[in-house]
Design an enzyme around this catalytic site. Structure first.
Site, PDB file in Angstrom:
ATOM      1  N   GLY A 193       0.391  -0.939  -0.538  1.00 54.76           N
ATOM      2  CA  GLY A 193       0.040  -0.715  -0.014  1.00 54.76           C
ATOM      3  C   GLY A 193       0.739   1.700   0.189  1.00 54.76           C
ATOM      4  O   GLY A 193      -0.136   2.016  -0.300  1.00 54.76           O
ATOM      5  N   CYS A 222      -4.645  -8.141  -4.710  1.00 58.25           N
ATOM      6  CA  CYS A 222      -4.467  -7.565  -4.390  1.00 58.25           C
ATOM      7  C   CYS A 222      -4.501  -6.680  -4.874  1.00 58.25           C
ATOM      8  O   CYS A 222      -4.935  -6.229  -6.130  1.00 58.25           O
ATOM      9  CB  CYS A 222      -3.253  -7.687  -4.137  1.00 58.25           C
ATOM     10  SG  CYS A 222      -2.095  -6.108  -3.797  1.00 58.25           S
ATOM     11  N   ASN A 223      -5.992  -5.038  -4.067  1.00 60.06           N
ATOM     12  CA  ASN A 223      -6.510  -4.288  -5.064  1.00 60.06           C
ATOM     13  C   ASN A 223      -5.897  -3.440  -4.763  1.00 60.06           C
ATOM     14  O   ASN A 223      -5.389  -3.015  -6.336  1.00 60.06           O
ATOM     15  CB  ASN A 223      -6.963  -3.730  -3.953  1.00 60.06           C
ATOM     16  CG  ASN A 223      -8.095  -4.402  -3.662  1.00 60.06           C
ATOM     17  OD1 ASN A 223      -9.867  -4.050  -3.957  1.00 60.06           O
ATOM     18  ND2 ASN A 223      -8.660  -5.215  -2.881  1.00 60.06           N
ATOM     19  N   CYS A 255      -9.833  -3.726  -0.259  1.00 60.52           N
ATOM     20  CA  CYS A 255      -8.704  -4.639   0.265  1.00 60.52           C
ATOM     21  C   CYS A 255      -8.432  -5.878   0.751  1.00 60.52           C
ATOM     22  O   CYS A 255      -9.292  -6.429   1.562  1.00 60.52           O
ATOM     23  CB  CYS A 255      -7.259  -3.810   1.407  1.00 60.52           C
ATOM     24  SG  CYS A 255      -6.326  -4.546   1.702  1.00 60.52           S
ATOM     25  N   THR A 256      -8.240  -6.797   0.232  1.00 55.19           N
ATOM     26  CA  THR A 256      -8.249  -7.938   0.088  1.00 55.19           C
ATOM     27  C   THR A 256      -7.946  -9.084   1.990  1.00 55.19           C
ATOM     28  O   THR A 256      -8.454 -10.106   1.649  1.00 55.19           O
ATOM     29  CB  THR A 256      -7.275  -9.096  -0.990  1.00 55.19           C
ATOM     30  OG1 THR A 256      -6.019  -8.943  -1.378  1.00 55.19           O
ATOM     31  CG2 THR A 256      -8.218  -9.278  -2.125  1.00 55.19           C
TER      32      THR A 256
END
Ligand code: DGL
Length: 259
Positions: free
Chosen positions: A43, A73-74, A183-184
């Protein structure tokens, strides 16, 4: 038809929330999951670094013969999927925060989104947000520290509860009725969120949609497996195996791999 594996990667253990949906929908597919926990969190990293890490994970999955790659994964999707799709031949499935259903269904005209800095600051996120939620008040919150706590196995800790209470307060003040988990790692927070948030707030994540899309793309490319039994899923982490073990309560091979 293809018995080749589905490759899945994330910055760490969070993408197992997506793996679970894929495994439930496509039980006869062989799955290989990479948890890049050594490099978590993605992130706060810049786009170039996120692309580099996504290439590394992709190359490893391709070496294993994967027929499709799910970027679970975003942060990696919003920063790197365009690059991956341009440079590799296999199909890629990505995950993005589910802003559209939240914006379509809100009654209070206010929705919350909890995601990483990398996702919230990405061009893809701002395009999606402008496209689907321009008439809605969107309360964005970076989930600083959440991924790290989950990676350390401190999912249901007091520290996590305190962090979430702080992050969710502005959303409560704005009377959101939908909270989008961008978010995963975050679907694992759902029991805590249900406890902290008022009952009228609907929690939305994109896991099921990703699994359906994976199936649709495999079907379209005639890549579904014709097995009649479930192969043992494989999980690899470049840090410790204990957190993965806790999250994947399944008959699976979980091993350390230096990647
Ligand atoms: N699971 C990743 C996501 O969906 C976490 C990103 C991170 O490592 O910060 O965004």
């Amino acid at each position: 038809m293809s018995k080749q594996p589905i490759g899945i990667f994330d910055s760490g253990v969070g993408g197992t929330s997506i793996w679970k949906e894929i495994h439930a929908l496509l039980p006869y597919e062989h799955t290989i999951y990479l948890a890049d926990s050594k490099n978590a969190p993605y992130g706060p990293k810049g786009k170039e670094r996120i692309i580099e890490l996504s290439i590394k994970n992709t190359e490893l999955l391709l070496q294993q013969g994967c027929k499709i790659i799910v970027v679970a994964c975003n942060t990696a999707t919003t920063n790197a999927i365009d690059y991956l799709r341009t440079n590799y031949k296999v199909p890629f499935i990505g995950i993005e925060p589910a802003i559209k259903p939240a914006a379509l269904n809100t009654k209070t005209n206010a929705i919350g989104i909890l995601a990483t800095k990398g996702t919230l600051s990405s061009a893809l996120f701002s395009q999606t947000s402008t496209r689907f939620a321009s008439d809605v008040k969107v309360i964005e919150q970076e989930g600083d520290g959440i991924v790290q706590l989950i990676e350390q196995g401190k999912l249901y800790s007091e520290e996590m509860r305190d962090l979430l209470s702080i992050y969710l307060q502005p959303m409560r003040d704005s009377h959101i009725d939908h909270l989008v988990l961008g978010c995963t790692h975050y679907p694992y927070l759902t029991p805590l969120l249900l406890d902290i948030l008022p009952a009228n707030i609907k929690i939305i994540d994109s896991g099921m949609a990703v699994a359906r899309q994976t199936k649709a793309i495999l079907e379209k490319n005639d890549l579904l497996s014709d097995r009649k039994s479930t192969p043992e899923p494989e999980f690899y982490t470049n840090l410790h195996t204990n957190v993965l073990n806790d999250l994947v309560k399944n008959k699976a091979k979980i091993e350390f791999l230096d990647f």
